[in-house]
Design an enzyme around this catalytic site. Structure first.
Site, PDB file in Angstrom:
ATOM      1  N   MET A  30       0.843  -1.203   0.000  1.00 36.55           N
ATOM      2  CA  MET A  30       0.000   0.000   0.000  1.00 36.55           C
ATOM      3  C   MET A  30       0.880   1.254   0.000  1.00 36.55           C
ATOM      4  O   MET A  30       0.419   2.345   0.312  1.00 36.55           O
ATOM      5  CB  MET A  30      -0.927   0.001   1.208  1.00 36.55           C
ATOM      6  CG  MET A  30      -1.923  -1.155   1.182  1.00 36.55           C
ATOM      7  SD  MET A  30      -3.439  -0.794   2.045  1.00 36.55           S
ATOM      8  CE  MET A  30      -2.827  -0.481   3.681  1.00 36.55           C
ATOM      9  N   LEU A  33       6.672   3.073   1.478  1.00 32.12           N
ATOM     10  CA  LEU A  33       7.591   1.927   1.497  1.00 32.12           C
ATOM     11  C   LEU A  33       8.717   2.120   2.514  1.00 32.12           C
ATOM     12  O   LEU A  33       9.214   3.225   2.707  1.00 32.12           O
ATOM     13  CB  LEU A  33       8.176   1.703   0.095  1.00 32.12           C
ATOM     14  CG  LEU A  33       7.148   1.449  -1.010  1.00 32.12           C
ATOM     15  CD1 LEU A  33       7.844   1.237  -2.351  1.00 32.12           C
ATOM     16  CD2 LEU A  33       6.247   0.258  -0.686  1.00 32.12           C
ATOM     17  N   HIS A  34       9.095   1.016   3.148  1.00 28.67           N
ATOM     18  CA  HIS A  34      10.129   1.031   4.185  1.00 28.67           C
ATOM     19  C   HIS A  34      10.986  -0.224   4.062  1.00 28.67           C
ATOM     20  O   HIS A  34      10.802  -1.020   3.115  1.00 28.67           O
ATOM     21  CB  HIS A  34       9.484   1.152   5.573  1.00 28.67           C
ATOM     22  CG  HIS A  34       8.392   0.158   5.811  1.00 28.67           C
ATOM     23  ND1 HIS A  34       8.589  -1.199   5.766  1.00 28.67           N
ATOM     24  CD2 HIS A  34       7.062   0.320   6.061  1.00 28.67           C
ATOM     25  CE1 HIS A  34       7.452  -1.829   6.014  1.00 28.67           C
ATOM     26  NE2 HIS A  34       6.496  -0.927   6.175  1.00 28.67           N
ATOM     27  N   HIS A  37       9.161  -3.564   3.301  1.00 28.20           N
ATOM     28  CA  HIS A  37       8.813  -3.751   1.883  1.00 28.20           C
ATOM     29  C   HIS A  37      10.076  -4.046   1.064  1.00 28.20           C
ATOM     30  O   HIS A  37      10.076  -4.888   0.171  1.00 28.20           O
ATOM     31  CB  HIS A  37       8.160  -2.486   1.322  1.00 28.20           C
ATOM     32  CG  HIS A  37       6.890  -2.080   2.003  1.00 28.20           C
ATOM     33  ND1 HIS A  37       6.761  -0.924   2.745  1.00 28.20           N
ATOM     34  CD2 HIS A  37       5.672  -2.673   2.061  1.00 28.20           C
ATOM     35  CE1 HIS A  37       5.542  -0.813   3.201  1.00 28.20           C
ATOM     36  NE2 HIS A  37       4.849  -1.866   2.810  1.00 28.20           N
ATOM     37  N   GLY A 147       4.763 -10.416   3.970  1.00 27.98           N
ATOM     38  CA  GLY A 147       5.463 -10.357   5.247  1.00 27.98           C
ATOM     39  C   GLY A 147       4.750 -11.183   6.311  1.00 27.98           C
ATOM     40  O   GLY A 147       3.515 -11.209   6.387  1.00 27.98           O
ATOM     41  N   SER A 186       4.302   1.088   7.950  1.00 30.75           N
ATOM     42  CA  SER A 186       3.961   2.411   7.402  1.00 30.75           C
ATOM     43  C   SER A 186       3.254   3.232   8.465  1.00 30.75           C
ATOM     44  O   SER A 186       3.367   4.455   8.511  1.00 30.75           O
ATOM     45  CB  SER A 186       3.054   2.255   6.185  1.00 30.75           C
ATOM     46  OG  SER A 186       3.656   1.397   5.240  1.00 30.75           O
TER      47      SER A 186
END
Ligand code: AMP
Length: 279
Positions: A30, A33-34, A37, A147, A186
């Site tokens: 969604m 991004l971090h 992801h 994840g 997020s």
């Protein structure tokens, strides 16, 4: 890297890749991004010839009083992260492209969608399953990466793929955590520094309780987690559950592999986390 907004365009490109014998990997997200992801993207880059990242804040999986409108959408940063990681295609459809006004079809993975997070977010997993089914078909993914942080979601997608004979392989990926132990999310963007510090205690508690996994009953472990979480001011529990790793069913003292899962509120932010325990 190509950014594609139209489903039929991506599907056409995907067909061509399949014809060439390429393996396609999909990382559904969604956005915002971090590193979590990113770990999924890196896994696909390693396994697949072509990596597709989808960025779509899916309105169908948000309840009426949830954070759909305020969900972070840092599109420029997201595209930079994808580019840096050599993603081949970013699929960024509009809501109308995915769910036009005359849209009618929804997928329900019964039983699994009604427990744990489903008790608090009754239409959430129907929205997730539906959008993921569409993304798998649009991308023609051979592998799709999910994840373990969203453990119930992972199990629901695995079940949907099995029950509906999708050819995609679902690849579970470990939870990426910040140094303080907080699972990267997020939604951590909503947390103040103090709330983050509070959030870091969740994983500490999960680890502490896990030490007794081999000699205490699931019921006692659950109660112990609840009482430890309740001692932290500013945390409100939605649920603490211990479920079978394979199918989220209930467990007893001899269940070999279980998941201790929690959902809590810190201020106005809902966080989930879990730990897998095996004998
Ligand atoms: P989201 O954008 O939150 O829908 O997440 C997209 C995918 O990234 C899902 O499969 C999540 O489980 C996964 N994900 C989110 N956070 C993490 C994390 N901290 N570690 C690993 N995977 C994650």
């Amino acid at each position: 890297m190509k950014v594609i907004k139209i489903a039929s365009q991506l599907q056409k490109i995907a067909f061509k890749h399949l014809k060439n014998g390429d393996n396609i990997g999909l990382v559904p997200t969604m956005g915002a991004l971090h590193q979590g992801h990113e770990s999924l993207i890196l896994k696909s880059k390693k396994n697949d010839d072509v990596t597709i990242v989808s960025i779509f804040v899916n309105p169908v999986q948000f309840g009426p009083n949830e954070d759909y409108l305020k969900y972070p959408r840092p599109i420029k940063k997201d595209l930079e992260l994808c580019k840096k990681n050599h993603v081949d295609y970013v699929f960024m459809p509009t809501v109308n492209e995915m769910f036009p006004n005359n849209y009618k079809t929804f997928i329900e993975v019964t039983v699994l969608q009604d427990i744990m997070c489903g008790k608090f977010r009754p239409t959430h997993f129907r929205g997730v399953a539906t959008v993921v089914a569409k993304l798998l078909n649009i991308s023609c993914a051979c592998n799709a990466y999910f994840g373990i942080k969203d453990f119930q979601q992972l199990k629901i997608i695995e079940k949907m793929v099995k029950d509906l004979n999708f050819k995609t392989k679902i690849v579970p990926c470990p939870i990426v955590r910040e140094k303080i132990g907080l699972a990267v999310s997020s939604r951590n963007l909503y947390l103040s520094a103090q709330e983050k510090e509070t959030g870091s205690k969740i994983y500490k508690i999960l680890k502490e309780v896990s030490i007794d996994f081999k000699n205490k009953s699931p019921h006692i472990l659950k109660q112990s987690t609840i009482s430890k979480l309740n001692k932290i001011s500013n945390i409100k529990i939605d649920y603490v559950d211990i479920v079978n790793f394979n199918d989220l069913s209930s467990v007893n003292k001899s269940t070999k592999k279980v998941v201790l899962a929690v959902a809590v509120w810190i201020g106005k932010t809902r966080l989930i986390d879990n730990i897998i325990l095996a004998r």
